[in-house]
Every structure is written in C-alpha cells, then in structure tokens.
Design an enzyme around this catalytic site. Structure first.
Site, PDB file in Angstrom:
ATOM      1  N   ARG A 137      -1.882   1.776  -1.802  1.00 15.24           N
ATOM      2  CA  ARG A 137      -1.264   0.632  -2.641  1.00 15.24           C
ATOM      3  C   ARG A 137      -2.364  -0.015  -3.100  1.00 15.24           C
ATOM      4  NH1 ARG A 137      -2.603  -4.321  -2.673  1.00 15.24           N
ATOM      5  NH2 ARG A 137      -2.821  -4.652  -0.507  1.00 15.24           N
ATOM      6  N   ASP A 138      -3.373  -0.477  -2.177  1.00 10.94           N
ATOM      7  CA  ASP A 138      -4.788  -1.343  -2.620  1.00 10.94           C
ATOM      8  C   ASP A 138      -5.675  -0.546  -3.535  1.00 10.94           C
ATOM      9  OD1 ASP A 138      -6.571  -3.330  -2.526  1.00 10.94           O
ATOM     10  OD2 ASP A 138      -6.124  -3.875  -0.880  1.00 10.94           O
ATOM     11  N   HIS A 152      -7.962  -7.483   7.064  1.00 12.62           N
ATOM     12  CA  HIS A 152      -8.108  -6.632   5.678  1.00 12.62           C
ATOM     13  C   HIS A 152      -9.401  -7.030   5.138  1.00 12.62           C
ATOM     14  CE1 HIS A 152      -5.787  -5.237   1.980  1.00 12.62           C
ATOM     15  NE2 HIS A 152      -6.869  -5.883   1.663  1.00 12.62           N
ATOM     16  N   HIS A 190     -12.655  -5.914   2.401  1.00  7.06           N
ATOM     17  CA  HIS A 190     -13.253  -5.016   1.351  1.00  7.06           C
ATOM     18  C   HIS A 190     -14.823  -4.991   1.617  1.00  7.06           C
ATOM     19  CE1 HIS A 190      -9.704  -4.461  -1.335  1.00  7.06           C
ATOM     20  NE2 HIS A 190      -9.388  -5.441  -0.728  1.00  7.06           N
ATOM     21  N   CYS A 216      -8.545  -5.592  -5.912  1.00  6.66           N
ATOM     22  CA  CYS A 216      -7.479  -6.401  -6.599  1.00  6.66           C
ATOM     23  C   CYS A 216      -7.729  -6.319  -8.289  1.00  6.66           C
ATOM     24  CB  CYS A 216      -7.198  -7.708  -6.201  1.00  6.66           C
ATOM     25  SG  CYS A 216      -6.111  -8.743  -7.028  1.00  6.66           S
ATOM     26  N   ASN A 257     -11.827  -1.342  -0.245  1.00  8.73           N
ATOM     27  CA  ASN A 257     -11.459  -1.638   1.214  1.00  8.73           C
ATOM     28  C   ASN A 257     -12.504  -1.057   2.039  1.00  8.73           C
ATOM     29  OD1 ASN A 257      -8.478  -1.848  -0.159  1.00  8.73           O
ATOM     30  ND2 ASN A 257      -8.323  -2.824   1.685  1.00  8.73           N
TER      31      ASN A 257
END
Ligand code: COA
Ligand code: ZN
Length: 322
Positions: A17-18, A213, A215, A246, A255
C-alpha cells in the site's frame, strides 16, 4: 533468554500500500497478489493490502478490489486496507477486509493536500464511517484503526504540537475507535519526540492498540522505532525493502524497512514472529518487481550472524583461529 521469555512485537507490512502507491510504474495486479501471498507465509501480523482511495488520487492502487479479492487469506494474518472516506469504507467492506484503516492528517494543510478536505471534514467522515464499519463488526469482526499522518511534523507547516495530536487521538477514542497509528509521514520525528508522544498517548489510553509508523526519510527510522519500543509500543508498520511514501507530501521517501526492523528487534531479543529468511527472499526479488534498487540494508549486508572466512594472508601470518 529462553524463547518463552521473549516479548512479542507485531510487524505490520505496508509495502503493497504505502510502497506501491508512490512507485512510478504500476505494479501489475497479479504481481501484487503474488507478493502478498508470499508475505502472508512469513509470520507478519498484518498486511495493509491496498487503499480504497479515489483512483484519480492514487492510480497505482486502482485495482484495490481485484487485489483484495485475489489474495489467499492465511489464518492468523490480518488483512487491512486504507480508507479515506465513506465511499472507500463501503468498497473495503464489500471485499471483507479484516481492518478498515481510516486516514487523516494532524496538520490542516497536509489533510487538504492529501484528502482535498479539512481536518474537521475528515473527522465528520470518520463519524459517519465508524457506525457503518461497526455494524459490519457485529457480523464478522472488522477492526477500525485510525492513522494520523504528519503526527510528528508537517512538510508544509513544520511543528505539529503534541497537544494537537493528543486532542485528535481523543476524538478518535470518543468515536469508539480502538486502534490508532501515529505516522511520521516525511521522516521529521526524532527519538526524544517519539518517546514523549507515545509515552503520553499510552499513559492516557493504556488499552488503545497503538502503532508506530515511521518513514526513514532522514535516516532516523530505526532509532525512532527503538524509542517507541522503549516506551511500550508493540505494533510497528514497516515496508519490505524500505519502499513507501505519500504522493501528496513533498520529499516523502520510504518507510522503515521491514527486514531491517525485524532484524533489529530480533537481535535485541524480541519475538517478531517473523521468519527473517523468508522476508529476505521476498526482498531479494523486489528490485526486479519495481525496476529500481531498494534501500534495505540487511539484504545487502546479511544478518549480524553472518561470518566471513579469515583471509588466507591473515591465516598465514597468525595461524588458523582455534
Ligand atoms: N473510491 C473511489 N472513487 C472515489 C472515492 C473512493 N473512496 N472517493 C471519491 N471517489 C471518486 C468520486 O466518485 C469522483 O469521481 P468522478 O469524478 O468520476 O465523479 C471523484 O473520485 C472525486 O470525488 P470527490 O468526492 O470530489 O473527491 P475529491 O476529489 O475531493 O477527493 C478523496 C477526495 C479523499 C477521495 C481523495 O483525495 C483521495 O482518495 N485521497 C486519498 C489519498 C491517499 O490515499 N493518500 C495516500 C495515503 S496517506
Ligand atoms: Zn506512510
């Protein structure tokens, strides 16, 4: 330390996803599914499979339904999806996700850039989504997580006060949300700030399931994860190979890398439940899948247990080691 004494930490994979949301090339649906099926067998606690965002906003995940319906659901692994609005929630529920991961930002400007609405509008969306998801919960156990982007700093506004983050977490809790992720969207967090913020959240809401979460945009990702661990966080998002970012945050990069995070926690004596060799095998094929090198370190260096033979020249000088 015996196996039984080791404390458990939960590793939540977000590469598909990310990671894939910001890749320049669309990763074909069947290749996404094949990677998820492979990751499902490595001991990860959760996989964020995709995002039910507008395909105009996130074209790289426009195949969300096909991916969610195409994967094999391994018992014990939670399959989550990112959801920005009610429409996304309905799409996610139609695919039987295990967790709806709601998203909004702590800063007004990033919320507008990412979601085309203000923070109050996002909170209003959450208030409409939660009862819809909870009625699904009653039938087949769907969890609701709220991810708070830019919780440690915003690329447009800079500092995001801790009081603002705590006030938003309180709004989530008041809505009945039991899981919250604090996200460092562009790697602005530092370990001291991480300790202070997670300590404050866990002190106020000890039963909240809190995820870190991070990065690694400024090289502080693993240090921040270690800091969160120190104050009691046990759920961590991470991305295979260190992919991620993002598309609506200038300067965003990957990440914290899943295999590097698992390697760090295991070497510290924690039990991640993850088979590192399976992760490394999957990570080794990632460059070919996305068409570029990936930042993971342990894949290149090998785990800390790797040993090399002493060079012949050294053996000749001092003799073979005992
Ligand atoms: N799924 C699919 N389509 C959606 C949708 C969803 N969840 N939400 C809106 N749409 C569609 C609408 O039907 C409309 O389509 P149309 O132009 O064909 O009529 C279009 O998208 C625009 O809808 P609108 O309600 O005006 O949304 P918007 O343009 O203001 O965008 C979001 C708002 C939230 C949908 C969009 O900004 C978004 O999806 N953001 C997600 C960003 C993200 O995932 N970032 C990375 C994670 S941090
Ligand atoms: Zn992220």
């Amino acid at each position: 330390m015996s196996q039984a004494d080791r404390q458990r930490v939960f590793i939540q994979e977000v590469a598909v996803r990310d990671g894939f949301q910001i890749e320049p090339r669309f990763v074909p649906t069947e290749q996404k599914i094949a990677l998820i099926d492979r990751l499902s067998c490595s001991g990860l606690a959760k996989i964020e499979v995709t995002s039910f965002s507008s395909p105009k906003a996130i074209p790289m995940l426009a195949d969300a339904e096909s991916v969610m319906r195409g994967i094999q659901r391994v018992p014990g692994v939670e399959y989550a999806a990112l959801v920005p609005n009610l429409r996304g929630c309905e799409r996610a529920l139609s695919c039987n996700v295990d967790e709806i991961n709601l998203v909004m930002s702590a800063s007004e400007s990033h919320n507008r850039a990412n979601l085309s609405m203000g923070c109050d509008d996002s909170l209003a969306q959450f208030a409409r989504i939660v009862p819809v998801a909870q009625s699904a919960v009653a039938q087949r156990r769907v969890a609701i997580n709220a991810s708070l982007s830019t919780a440690f700093g915003c690329p447009f506004e800079g500092v995001v006060p801790q009081a603002r983050v705590l006030a938003l977490v309180r709004r989530f809790v008041d809505l009945g949300i039991t899981r919250v992720s604090l996200c460092d969207t562009t790697g602005m967090a530092n370990p001291t700030q991480v300790e202070q913020l997670f300590y404050a959240v866990l002190r106020e809401w000890p039963r909240l399931q809190v995820t870190a979460h991070f990065h690694n945009t400024r090289g502080m990702g693993l240090a921040n994860a270690a800091a969160a661990l120190r104050v009691g966080v046990r759920h961590f998002d991470a991305s295979l190979g260190g992919l991620g970012g993002c598309p609506f945050a200038p300067g965003a990069t990957g990440n914290v890398c899943t295999e590097d995070l698992v390697h760090m926690f295991e070497s510290m004596g924690f039990d991640t439940g993850v088979d590192l060799s399976k992760l490394l095998d999957a990570a080794a094929d990632l460059s070919a899948l996305v068409g570029h090198d990936v930042p993971g370190q342990v894949l290149k260096a090998g785990p800390w247990t790797r040993r090399y033979p002493l060079p012949e020249s050294a053996v000749a000088r001092v003799g073979a080691p005992a």
